[in-house]
Enzyme design. Structure first.
Site, PDB file in Angstrom:
ATOM      1  N   GLU A  79     -36.495 116.410  14.149  1.00 43.28           N
ATOM      2  CA  GLU A  79     -37.441 115.782  15.092  1.00 43.28           C
ATOM      3  C   GLU A  79     -38.895 116.108  14.740  1.00 43.28           C
ATOM      4  O   GLU A  79     -39.259 117.283  14.627  1.00 43.28           O
ATOM      5  CB  GLU A  79     -37.122 116.272  16.521  1.00 43.28           C
ATOM      6  CG  GLU A  79     -37.862 115.480  17.573  1.00 43.28           C
ATOM      7  CD  GLU A  79     -37.438 115.852  18.999  1.00 43.28           C
ATOM      8  OE1 GLU A  79     -36.306 116.334  19.209  1.00 43.28           O
ATOM      9  OE2 GLU A  79     -38.267 115.658  19.909  1.00 43.28           O
ATOM     10  N   LYS A 263     -34.162 121.040  27.326  1.00 37.38           N
ATOM     11  CA  LYS A 263     -33.949 120.439  25.996  1.00 37.38           C
ATOM     12  C   LYS A 263     -35.157 120.752  25.108  1.00 37.38           C
ATOM     13  O   LYS A 263     -35.015 121.032  23.924  1.00 37.38           O
ATOM     14  CB  LYS A 263     -33.725 118.929  26.132  1.00 37.38           C
ATOM     15  CG  LYS A 263     -33.289 118.246  24.830  1.00 37.38           C
ATOM     16  CD  LYS A 263     -34.448 117.777  23.966  1.00 37.38           C
ATOM     17  CE  LYS A 263     -33.955 117.097  22.697  1.00 37.38           C
ATOM     18  NZ  LYS A 263     -35.060 116.750  21.781  1.00 37.38           N
ATOM     19  N   ASP A 279     -24.314 129.639  15.339  1.00 36.43           N
ATOM     20  CA  ASP A 279     -23.558 128.603  16.042  1.00 36.43           C
ATOM     21  C   ASP A 279     -24.399 128.051  17.188  1.00 36.43           C
ATOM     22  O   ASP A 279     -24.484 128.651  18.254  1.00 36.43           O
ATOM     23  CB  ASP A 279     -22.251 129.241  16.556  1.00 36.43           C
ATOM     24  CG  ASP A 279     -21.327 128.242  17.214  1.00 36.43           C
ATOM     25  OD1 ASP A 279     -21.797 127.179  17.636  1.00 36.43           O
ATOM     26  OD2 ASP A 279     -20.123 128.545  17.305  1.00 36.43           O
ATOM     27  N   HIS A 377     -47.084 112.576  18.943  1.00 33.52           N
ATOM     28  CA  HIS A 377     -45.768 112.286  18.395  1.00 33.52           C
ATOM     29  C   HIS A 377     -45.779 111.036  17.522  1.00 33.52           C
ATOM     30  O   HIS A 377     -45.100 110.975  16.505  1.00 33.52           O
ATOM     31  CB  HIS A 377     -44.824 112.082  19.584  1.00 33.52           C
ATOM     32  CG  HIS A 377     -43.388 112.149  19.236  1.00 33.52           C
ATOM     33  ND1 HIS A 377     -42.781 113.319  18.835  1.00 33.52           N
ATOM     34  CD2 HIS A 377     -42.430 111.199  19.219  1.00 33.52           C
ATOM     35  CE1 HIS A 377     -41.509 113.067  18.603  1.00 33.52           C
ATOM     36  NE2 HIS A 377     -41.269 111.795  18.824  1.00 33.52           N
TER      37      HIS A 377
HETATM   38  P1  NAD Z   1     -17.241 137.394  11.710  1.00 35.50           P
HETATM   39  O1  NAD Z   1     -15.843 137.641  12.126  1.00 35.50           O
HETATM   40  O2  NAD Z   1     -17.474 136.558  10.498  1.00 35.50           O
HETATM   41  O3  NAD Z   1     -18.005 138.777  11.525  1.00 35.50           O
HETATM   42  C1  NAD Z   1     -17.862 139.842  12.402  1.00 35.50           C
HETATM   43  C2  NAD Z   1     -17.331 141.037  11.654  1.00 35.50           C
HETATM   44  O4  NAD Z   1     -18.294 141.506  10.717  1.00 35.50           O
HETATM   45  C3  NAD Z   1     -17.081 142.211  12.585  1.00 35.50           C
HETATM   46  O5  NAD Z   1     -15.781 142.149  13.097  1.00 35.50           O
HETATM   47  C4  NAD Z   1     -17.318 143.439  11.683  1.00 35.50           C
HETATM   48  O6  NAD Z   1     -16.110 143.903  11.166  1.00 35.50           O
HETATM   49  C5  NAD Z   1     -18.163 142.897  10.518  1.00 35.50           C
HETATM   50  N1  NAD Z   1     -19.513 143.500  10.464  1.00 35.50           N
HETATM   51  C6  NAD Z   1     -20.133 143.948   9.359  1.00 35.50           C
HETATM   52  N2  NAD Z   1     -21.358 144.447   9.641  1.00 35.50           N
HETATM   53  C7  NAD Z   1     -21.531 144.286  10.975  1.00 35.50           C
HETATM   54  C8  NAD Z   1     -22.606 144.584  11.862  1.00 35.50           C
HETATM   55  N3  NAD Z   1     -23.752 145.143  11.452  1.00 35.50           N
HETATM   56  N4  NAD Z   1     -22.457 144.250  13.171  1.00 35.50           N
HETATM   57  C9  NAD Z   1     -21.323 143.670  13.617  1.00 35.50           C
HETATM   58  N5  NAD Z   1     -20.253 143.387  12.820  1.00 35.50           N
HETATM   59  C10 NAD Z   1     -20.367 143.682  11.496  1.00 35.50           C
HETATM   60  O7  NAD Z   1     -18.112 136.687  12.831  1.00 35.50           O
HETATM   61  P2  NAD Z   1     -18.207 136.726  14.409  1.00 35.50           P
HETATM   62  O8  NAD Z   1     -19.639 136.960  14.727  1.00 35.50           O
HETATM   63  O9  NAD Z   1     -17.195 137.597  15.067  1.00 35.50           O
HETATM   64  O10 NAD Z   1     -17.846 135.213  14.773  1.00 35.50           O
HETATM   65  C11 NAD Z   1     -18.784 134.180  14.624  1.00 35.50           C
HETATM   66  C12 NAD Z   1     -18.085 132.880  14.238  1.00 35.50           C
HETATM   67  O11 NAD Z   1     -17.122 132.527  15.227  1.00 35.50           O
HETATM   68  C13 NAD Z   1     -19.070 131.743  14.193  1.00 35.50           C
HETATM   69  O12 NAD Z   1     -18.859 131.042  12.984  1.00 35.50           O
HETATM   70  C14 NAD Z   1     -18.656 130.865  15.385  1.00 35.50           C
HETATM   71  O13 NAD Z   1     -18.962 129.526  15.136  1.00 35.50           O
HETATM   72  C15 NAD Z   1     -17.208 131.125  15.498  1.00 35.50           C
HETATM   73  N6  NAD Z   1     -16.520 130.854  16.779  1.00 35.50           N
HETATM   74  C16 NAD Z   1     -17.191 130.588  17.951  1.00 35.50           C
HETATM   75  C17 NAD Z   1     -16.490 130.380  19.133  1.00 35.50           C
HETATM   76  C18 NAD Z   1     -17.263 130.130  20.417  1.00 35.50           C
HETATM   77  O14 NAD Z   1     -18.476 130.182  20.418  1.00 35.50           O
HETATM   78  N7  NAD Z   1     -16.595 129.877  21.547  1.00 35.50           N
HETATM   79  C19 NAD Z   1     -15.103 130.478  19.133  1.00 35.50           C
HETATM   80  C20 NAD Z   1     -14.438 130.764  17.943  1.00 35.50           C
HETATM   81  C21 NAD Z   1     -15.149 130.974  16.764  1.00 35.50           C
END
Ligand code: NAD
Length: 424
Positions: A79, A263, A279, A377
């Site tokens: 945008e 928005k 996300d 705009h």
């Molecule tokens: P992830 O599982 O990729 O990473 C998290 C892992 O990274 C942790 O479990 C830990 O073991 C490791 N890690 C390493 N260094 C870390 C640090 N400094 N701090 C924290 N953890 C560290 O990712 P996530 O954040 O658990 O999940 C995010 C993903 O899940 C996104 O891609 C999202 O789109 C997706 N998702 C979202 C939903 C929702 O929003 N409802 C549902 C399902 C999946």
């Protein structure tokens, strides 16, 4: 390049400026300008049925001072006007010391739906009396997270009395996910806790999923703008301040206006969330759910008059973003965006993002409450219209300018001008 503003530079000059200013390697910066971004091969590992990648413009917002630190803000957005407005409002905020921002501990909520209970109250008491055991069981699920100081913090049991299937229980697992967004972390923990929860409650666990209403992970930003800094054109600073407050009051009182007002905030928020590989659907869901947490959907921000007549802006919203996990490190452009911002933690990232949301909100309110948004705009919109009409790159600006000066910014007019020029 000397004496030129960032927006007046060519793309190559902007890259050279960033290289000098940030000390980042050209390879890293190349990932931000499309020369070394996500490859189709990497994309093929991220989602299903991949054909390739989809690009968005990536701009750098200037002038952001957040908690006394200079931040260059990468924004991925299609945008027009958003990056310019954010940069300009950040400049106004700078006149009052920039943005002050803070955030809660990165605690996310995971939900378990517990059905088929003979007695909801007894099951609730049973789960509450086993909180310590449940937290202990959850604390070894992610050893790395535990080592980093994260992990389960609390168990909350809620009764849902009225639903289409009658009453049931919901267990909330609160986990500190440190620098991750936390969805996978939470969902894994919930699935692992299921047998224990079923044993304690005597019920059947159905859903186990993160809640996007991340209201334990709020980030907030504020700014105080001296009234003199608000004056422009025929408007005095006092006039702009009062009009901004009047405009905000509309969103505060009316959900139809609040949706559009929020928005505008999300124009800034999402652009940074996307640029950093986070996300944005999760952040959007959390923002709008939080905007309705009083029972009536309202503005996420607040604008008031300060003690010395200054304009005071505040924004508070859930901000579930990570600097690790998800696509943040897998997508080369997201990794480079995080490096450019030089944020050390998910909290710091969330604080910059709410500051951008607040700046964007002011940009929209100020324009709407004074000259209207179309004037600023239109100049940018006209460029998109000229491009859509098939104007070659070197003619886009001239055709856009002509349409704006005529006050006729339409694709038909762009095609007419293009034809006139071709037949000249
Ligand atoms: P992830 O599982 O990729 O990473 C998290 C892992 O990274 C942790 O479990 C830990 O073991 C490791 N890690 C390493 N260094 C870390 C640090 N400094 N701090 C924290 N953890 C560290 O990712 P996530 O954040 O658990 O999940 C995010 C993903 O899940 C996104 O891609 C999202 O789109 C997706 N998702 C979202 C939903 C929702 O929003 N409802 C549902 C399902 C999946």
């Amino acid at each position: 390049m000397k004496n030129k503003k960032f927006y007046e530079l060519s793309v190559e000059e902007r890259l050279a400026w960033l290289e000098k200013e940030t000390g980042l390697a050209r390879e890293t910066l190349n990932a931000l300008c499309g020369q070394a971004g996500l490859t189709p091969e990497s994309a093929d590992h991220m989602i299903e049925n991949v054909l390739g990648t989809f690009a968005l413009p990536l701009g750098i917002a200037q002038n952001f001072l957040v908690n006394g630190r200079e931040v260059l803000v990468p924004m991925a957005i299609e945008e027009p006007s958003v990056v310019a407005a954010a940069s300009y409002m950040a400049k106004l905020a700078r006149a009052g010391g920039g943005f002050k921002a803070s955030s809660d501990a990165p605690e996310m909520i995971g939900q378990m739906q517990i059905l088929d209970l003979d007695d909801i109250s007894i099951a609730k008491i049973a789960l509450e009396s086993h909180k310590v055991e449940l937290i202990e069981a959850a604390s070894d699920i992610d050893p790395l997270l535990k080592k980093l100081g994260g992990g389960p913090r609390e168990i909350v049991v809620r009764e849902i009395q009225e639903s289409a299937i009658g009453p049931f229980l919901v267990l909330h697992l609160i986990m500190d996910v440190r620098d991750a967004m936390g969805a996978n972390t939470i969902n894994t923990a919930l699935e692992r806790l299921t047998p224990l929860v079923e044993r304690i409650s005597g019920g059947r666990v159905l859903l186990r999923i993160l809640s996007n209403l991340a209201d334990r992970r709020l980030a907030r930003a504020s700014c105080t703008i001296p009234v003199e800094a608000l004056a422009f054109g025929e408007y005095s600073g006092e006039e702009v301040r009062d009009r901004v407050i009047e405009a905000w009051s509309f969103a505060d009182a009316d959900p139809y206006r609040a949706a559009t007002h929020n928005k505008g905030i999300m124009n800034g928020v999402d652009a940074v969330v996307i640029a950093t590989g986070n996300d944005w659907r999760a952040v959007e869901a959390g923002a709008h759910a939080y905007a309705a947490h009083s029972g009536r959907y309202t503005s996420l921000s607040r604008w008031t008059k300060g003690k010395n007549g200054e304009l005071v802006g505040e924004l508070e919203m859930p901000m579930a973003v990570g600097t690790v996990g998800g696509a943040t490190r897998v997508h080369p452009s997201a990794a480079a965006a995080l490096q450019l911002m030089n944020v050390k933690s998910s909290r710091e990232l969330s604080e910059v993002i709410v500051s951008v949301g607040l700046a964007q909100n002011l940009g929209a309110l100020r324009a709407l409450a004074t000259e209207g948004i179309q004037r600023g705009h239109m100049a940018l919109h006209a460029r998109q219209v000229a491009t859509a009409a098939g104007a070659p790159t070197d003619m886009v600006s001239a055709i856009a300018e002509q349409m704006v000066s005529e006050g006729r910014v339409h694709i038909d007019r762009a095609l007419e001008i293009l034809n006139e020029w071709r037949t000249k």
